[in-house]
Motif scaffolding. Sequence first.
Motif, PDB file in Angstrom:
ATOM      1  N   VAL A   1       0.863  -1.173   0.000  1.00 44.93           N
ATOM      2  CA  VAL A   1       0.000   0.000   0.000  1.00 44.93           C
ATOM      3  C   VAL A   1       0.900   1.223   0.000  1.00 44.93           C
ATOM      4  O   VAL A   1       1.851   1.291   0.764  1.00 44.93           O
ATOM      5  N   SER A   2       0.575   2.148  -0.802  1.00 46.81           N
ATOM      6  CA  SER A   2       1.347   3.383  -0.860  1.00 46.81           C
ATOM      7  C   SER A   2       0.708   4.405   0.058  1.00 46.81           C
ATOM      8  O   SER A   2      -0.506   4.476   0.188  1.00 46.81           O
ATOM      9  N   HIS A   7      -2.617   2.006  -4.101  1.00 49.51           N
ATOM     10  CA  HIS A   7      -1.798   1.294  -5.067  1.00 49.51           C
ATOM     11  C   HIS A   7      -1.458  -0.085  -4.522  1.00 49.51           C
ATOM     12  O   HIS A   7      -1.231  -0.251  -3.332  1.00 49.51           O
ATOM     13  N   LEU A   8      -1.424  -1.045  -5.400  1.00 52.57           N
ATOM     14  CA  LEU A   8      -0.815  -2.333  -5.099  1.00 52.57           C
ATOM     15  C   LEU A   8       0.544  -2.321  -5.773  1.00 52.57           C
ATOM     16  O   LEU A   8       0.739  -1.628  -6.766  1.00 52.57           O
ATOM     17  N   VAL A  29      -6.803  -1.743  -0.542  1.00 51.42           N
ATOM     18  CA  VAL A  29      -5.586  -2.383  -1.047  1.00 51.42           C
ATOM     19  C   VAL A  29      -4.758  -3.115   0.015  1.00 51.42           C
ATOM     20  O   VAL A  29      -3.616  -3.460  -0.227  1.00 51.42           O
ATOM     21  N   GLY A  30      -5.321  -3.415   1.180  1.00 54.27           N
ATOM     22  CA  GLY A  30      -4.562  -4.110   2.210  1.00 54.27           C
ATOM     23  C   GLY A  30      -4.628  -5.621   2.082  1.00 54.27           C
ATOM     24  O   GLY A  30      -5.557  -6.172   1.512  1.00 54.27           O
ATOM     25  N   TYR A  31      -3.622  -6.289   2.618  1.00 52.59           N
ATOM     26  CA  TYR A  31      -3.567  -7.743   2.759  1.00 52.59           C
ATOM     27  C   TYR A  31      -3.921  -8.523   1.486  1.00 52.59           C
ATOM     28  O   TYR A  31      -4.859  -9.318   1.467  1.00 52.59           O
ATOM     29  N   PRO A  32      -3.196  -8.351   0.405  1.00 48.47           N
ATOM     30  CA  PRO A  32      -3.532  -9.093  -0.824  1.00 48.47           C
ATOM     31  C   PRO A  32      -3.286 -10.596  -0.677  1.00 48.47           C
ATOM     32  O   PRO A  32      -2.369 -11.017   0.024  1.00 48.47           O
ATOM     33  N   SER A  33      -4.128 -11.386  -1.328  1.00 46.88           N
ATOM     34  CA  SER A  33      -3.980 -12.848  -1.397  1.00 46.88           C
ATOM     35  C   SER A  33      -4.257 -13.276  -2.831  1.00 46.88           C
ATOM     36  O   SER A  33      -5.326 -12.987  -3.380  1.00 46.88           O
ATOM     37  N   TRP A  34      -3.290 -13.958  -3.450  1.00 45.33           N
ATOM     38  CA  TRP A  34      -3.390 -14.351  -4.861  1.00 45.33           C
ATOM     39  C   TRP A  34      -4.449 -15.408  -5.109  1.00 45.33           C
ATOM     40  O   TRP A  34      -4.602 -16.336  -4.305  1.00 45.33           O
ATOM     41  N   LEU A  35      -5.143 -15.311  -6.231  1.00 47.23           N
ATOM     42  CA  LEU A  35      -5.910 -16.433  -6.754  1.00 47.23           C
ATOM     43  C   LEU A  35      -4.910 -17.411  -7.352  1.00 47.23           C
ATOM     44  O   LEU A  35      -3.847 -16.999  -7.816  1.00 47.23           O
ATOM     45  N   PRO A  36      -5.221 -18.711  -7.354  1.00 47.68           N
ATOM     46  CA  PRO A  36      -4.251 -19.698  -7.834  1.00 47.68           C
ATOM     47  C   PRO A  36      -3.739 -19.456  -9.251  1.00 47.68           C
ATOM     48  O   PRO A  36      -2.582 -19.741  -9.541  1.00 47.68           O
ATOM     49  N   VAL A  58      -9.419  -7.833  -7.066  1.00 44.82           N
ATOM     50  CA  VAL A  58      -8.728  -6.876  -7.922  1.00 44.82           C
ATOM     51  C   VAL A  58      -8.018  -7.612  -9.049  1.00 44.82           C
ATOM     52  O   VAL A  58      -7.253  -8.549  -8.805  1.00 44.82           O
ATOM     53  N   GLY A  59      -8.278  -7.199 -10.290  1.00 47.15           N
ATOM     54  CA  GLY A  59      -7.618  -7.793 -11.444  1.00 47.15           C
ATOM     55  C   GLY A  59      -6.142  -7.437 -11.494  1.00 47.15           C
ATOM     56  O   GLY A  59      -5.760  -6.313 -11.189  1.00 47.15           O
ATOM     57  N   ILE A  60      -5.318  -8.393 -11.877  1.00 47.71           N
ATOM     58  CA  ILE A  60      -3.869  -8.188 -12.034  1.00 47.71           C
ATOM     59  C   ILE A  60      -3.529  -8.460 -13.486  1.00 47.71           C
ATOM     60  O   ILE A  60      -3.986  -9.460 -14.034  1.00 47.71           O
ATOM     61  N   PRO A  61      -2.834  -7.615 -14.174  1.00 51.43           N
ATOM     62  CA  PRO A  61      -2.018  -6.508 -13.685  1.00 51.43           C
ATOM     63  C   PRO A  61      -2.661  -5.136 -13.803  1.00 51.43           C
ATOM     64  O   PRO A  61      -2.012  -4.142 -13.530  1.00 51.43           O
ATOM     65  N   ASP A  62      -3.943  -5.029 -14.164  1.00 52.15           N
ATOM     66  CA  ASP A  62      -4.518  -3.716 -14.467  1.00 52.15           C
ATOM     67  C   ASP A  62      -5.194  -3.012 -13.290  1.00 52.15           C
ATOM     68  O   ASP A  62      -5.559  -1.851 -13.396  1.00 52.15           O
ATOM     69  N   GLY A  63      -5.411  -3.677 -12.147  1.00 50.71           N
ATOM     70  CA  GLY A  63      -6.027  -3.040 -10.981  1.00 50.71           C
ATOM     71  C   GLY A  63      -7.528  -2.891 -11.052  1.00 50.71           C
ATOM     72  O   GLY A  63      -8.124  -2.175 -10.252  1.00 50.71           O
ATOM     73  N   THR A  64      -8.171  -3.566 -11.983  1.00 49.62           N
ATOM     74  CA  THR A  64      -9.619  -3.472 -12.163  1.00 49.62           C
ATOM     75  C   THR A  64     -10.374  -3.974 -10.935  1.00 49.62           C
ATOM     76  O   THR A  64     -10.029  -4.998 -10.354  1.00 49.62           O
ATOM     77  N   ASP A  65     -11.426  -3.251 -10.538  1.00 55.41           N
ATOM     78  CA  ASP A  65     -12.325  -3.690  -9.469  1.00 55.41           C
ATOM     79  C   ASP A  65     -13.214  -4.788 -10.045  1.00 55.41           C
ATOM     80  O   ASP A  65     -14.082  -4.532 -10.879  1.00 55.41           O
ATOM     81  N   LEU A  66     -12.997  -6.024  -9.595  1.00 57.70           N
ATOM     82  CA  LEU A  66     -13.778  -7.162 -10.079  1.00 57.70           C
ATOM     83  C   LEU A  66     -14.959  -7.487  -9.170  1.00 57.70           C
ATOM     84  O   LEU A  66     -15.666  -8.456  -9.411  1.00 57.70           O
ATOM     85  N   GLY A  67     -15.158  -6.701  -8.130  1.00 58.67           N
ATOM     86  CA  GLY A  67     -16.311  -6.881  -7.254  1.00 58.67           C
ATOM     87  C   GLY A  67     -15.907  -7.042  -5.806  1.00 58.67           C
ATOM     88  O   GLY A  67     -14.750  -7.289  -5.478  1.00 58.67           O
ATOM     89  N   HIS A  68     -16.880  -6.867  -4.932  1.00 57.61           N
ATOM     90  CA  HIS A  68     -16.662  -7.033  -3.499  1.00 57.61           C
ATOM     91  C   HIS A  68     -17.172  -8.406  -3.092  1.00 57.61           C
ATOM     92  O   HIS A  68     -18.277  -8.798  -3.457  1.00 57.61           O
TER      93      HIS A  68
END
Length: 179
Positions: A1-2, A7-8, A29-36, A58-68
Amino acid sequence: VSSGGAHLWLVDSAGAAPSSITTPATVPVGYPSWLPDGSAVTTNGQLNSASGPIIALVGIPDGTDLGHLTSDSVIWTGESAVSRDGSVVAFAGQLPEPGNSYSDTNNQVWIEDFNPPNVAPGQAFDPNLHQLDGLQGRTPDWSPNDRFLIFESTRGCVNGHYAIFIEASSGGRAIRVTD
């Protein structure tokens, strides 16, 4: 987090070459956990108008909000961990109580079904949401085969210190593995 905004950051496998991923204001943007598959991460935090923290995708690498994945009107959330097979997410959480605010010390470990293709902004909350057990716990993580969760807790600890516990992800009795 910046500290200057939402920011991620990604780094390469050597921990070098950092790159910033800008996210919209709808994404904590706290505590990210990767999807497999590496296509997204879950993130956690409290948005400006919310009563408590939520988990977002959050979509990677574009940062898109994919939903809550959670709603602050249903549960307040802490650090999340996506299972190795990507079918469920475990997280520290607590039920919202009017007049109270979120506190790490009030968390239990919760589990909910997770199916990223069906996640969309405004999605209904998962009806399979359930506690691992009803006792205090936080910072969950999955075993390599998804059969167990490890987490930290103050349960049975002297002076409120934390210890690490392990418990079958299907529930049962937590076993303390550290002092």
